[in-house]
Design a protein around this motif. Sequence first.
Motif, PDB file in Angstrom:
ATOM      1  N   ARG A 138      32.112  96.821  38.823  1.00  0.00           N
ATOM      2  CA  ARG A 138      32.690  98.104  38.402  1.00  0.00           C
ATOM      3  C   ARG A 138      31.590  99.153  38.274  1.00  0.00           C
ATOM      4  O   ARG A 138      31.733 100.295  38.737  1.00  0.00           O
TER       5      ARG A 138
ATOM      6  N   ARG B 115      43.309  96.549  38.748  1.00  0.00           N
ATOM      7  CA  ARG B 115      43.713  96.784  40.144  1.00  0.00           C
ATOM      8  C   ARG B 115      45.119  97.354  40.204  1.00  0.00           C
ATOM      9  O   ARG B 115      45.398  98.293  40.955  1.00  0.00           O
TER      10      ARG B 115
ATOM     11  N   PHE C 286      37.228  92.535  31.322  1.00  0.00           N
ATOM     12  CA  PHE C 286      37.816  91.794  32.429  1.00  0.00           C
ATOM     13  C   PHE C 286      38.179  90.354  32.075  1.00  0.00           C
ATOM     14  O   PHE C 286      38.482  89.565  32.972  1.00  0.00           O
TER      15      PHE C 286
ATOM     16  N   HIS D  52      32.875  90.991  37.571  1.00  0.00           N
ATOM     17  CA  HIS D  52      33.749  92.154  37.770  1.00  0.00           C
ATOM     18  C   HIS D  52      33.215  93.388  37.055  1.00  0.00           C
ATOM     19  O   HIS D  52      33.290  94.507  37.598  1.00  0.00           O
TER      20      HIS D  52
ATOM     21  N   GLU E  54      33.074  85.099  35.183  1.00  0.00           N
ATOM     22  CA  GLU E  54      33.943  85.876  36.078  1.00  0.00           C
ATOM     23  C   GLU E  54      34.013  87.325  35.622  1.00  0.00           C
ATOM     24  O   GLU E  54      33.929  88.260  36.427  1.00  0.00           O
TER      25      GLU E  54
ATOM     26  N   GLY F  35      36.660  96.806  43.122  1.00  0.00           N
ATOM     27  CA  GLY F  35      35.359  96.178  43.321  1.00  0.00           C
ATOM     28  C   GLY F  35      35.247  95.408  44.623  1.00  0.00           C
ATOM     29  O   GLY F  35      34.199  95.400  45.275  1.00  0.00           O
TER      30      GLY F  35
ATOM     31  N   TYR G 140      40.440  99.940  39.749  1.00  0.00           N
ATOM     32  CA  TYR G 140      39.378  98.966  40.039  1.00  0.00           C
ATOM     33  C   TYR G 140      39.516  98.470  41.471  1.00  0.00           C
ATOM     34  O   TYR G 140      40.540  97.897  41.852  1.00  0.00           O
TER      35      TYR G 140
ATOM     36  N   SER H 119      40.950  91.225  35.953  1.00  0.00           N
ATOM     37  CA  SER H 119      40.755  92.280  36.955  1.00  0.00           C
ATOM     38  C   SER H 119      42.078  92.762  37.528  1.00  0.00           C
ATOM     39  O   SER H 119      42.195  93.919  37.953  1.00  0.00           O
TER      40      SER H 119
END
Length: 501
Positions: free
Chosen positions: A360, A430, A419, A356, A352, A437, A435, A426
């Motif tokens: 990025r 955010r 991440f 991310h 995962e 993405g 971020y 993430s």
Amino acid sequence: MCPITTVLFLLVALLALIYVFLTWNFNYWKKRGIPTAKSWPFVGSFPSIFTQKRNMVYDVDDIYEQYKNTDSIVGVFNTRMPQLLVLSPEYAHQIFVTDFRSFHDNEMAKFTNKKVDKILANNPFILTGEAWKERRAEVTPGLSANRVKAVYPVSQNVCKKLVDFIKRQQRMASSEGLNAKDVCLCFTTEVVSDCVLGISAQSFTDNPTPLVGMIKRVFEQSFGFIFYTVVANLWPPIRKFYSVGLFAKDVEEFFFDIMKKCIQLRRENPVQQRDDFLNYMLQLQEKKGLDTVELTSHTMTFLTDGFETTAQVLSHILLMLARNPKEQQRLREEIGTGELSFEELSELPLIEACIHETVRIFPPLLTARKVVTQQHEFVNKNGVSVKVYPGDVVIIPVNALHHDPQYYEHPESFKPERFLEVNGGSKKFRDQGIYFGFGDGPRICPGIRFAVTQIKAALVEILRNFDIKVNPKTRTDNKFDDTYFMAALKGGIFLDFTERQ
């Protein structure tokens, strides 16, 4: 005055009028106390969209670097249209999330006409106001965790075909290796076609269906569409009576035809019903009374959003892992050797994080261009405030924020540990507004769960079967393609796959 002198005078006068028309409002932001990026007649603040000597996002990045330490907003011009570039993460987060109502719609909607571009105009990314809200509510249940889980065995089966395909291709490969984007697009075409429509595109055979070629054409930027957006910015009234479609007519007709055939086939064979996206859409049609065009355009959302973006992300992850063999091995250790259930696949933290981190570095959404839907006020670092009004456009420099060393140490380096959930995941980035993405807020990508599941499933099978190395043909930096609308490595991604024993 002689005729030649008169002609020259009229020509000079005409050129002067054109110049004034193109530049008369270049002091728009200055009069409001907001600094303005350097702008030129006709091209505005972003000349690269016309010169195409480098990706236009680098124009945005340069402005960001010039003003980020002194300002939180800066005025720019798209041709001659004044727009506002947001420089602070706080404002970026506000636009996507906390003040979403004031920035509800995407600028692309201004250039899209339902009568001319049925596929694009019905995509949730384009829809505005209540139409977006209604479509979002209809599409989201079709992408629920349970529905993605239901088609997971289909994805696994396609992944095994992908491995066999890579083996065959590698045996025939030249010294330049395999084109990773082409390989990944074959995968996404096959998995999305099967999961959404229940058909095979024959992507891994020597005789793929026309679907493969048409998918590639969907995302070929039309010069006519680009030229139209430029003219529409120079003279907005043209949007009221003339429009140009992004998709070529034969491409649009092909997809509507194949959708009709798949719908008919599914209805004629109820025994073969399965809990996939097309089945969901047929249920929605009965519930909402959708006509064939509406049903087709709804379902096309799953198709068009699932092909290109997912292939781009997967190919760049393979590039990052090929460049970083230690991370490649760590990922192998995480996925193990046993068959993974949907739940087990969903609980792999490193894979995962790799997704991310790759997104990025190579964000599909290089900039976000949002239309103001309610009056809003921004305050610059020097205390000067400025109001934006419905119809205005604000730009979030996604790529610049993703690569700012102030927020990411060594931003060009692949460091998936940033991440990991133990470091905040993430969500931490955010929430900081640095971020985007997959977007953020109410308009975050609705297909994120489906896309990430397909990427993970493909990575599991590829890493178990191959050691991945970068072919010398592939550049060593992260420079983007000069003209592509998403982040794509310039020159392409060429990799060597060695079968593991």
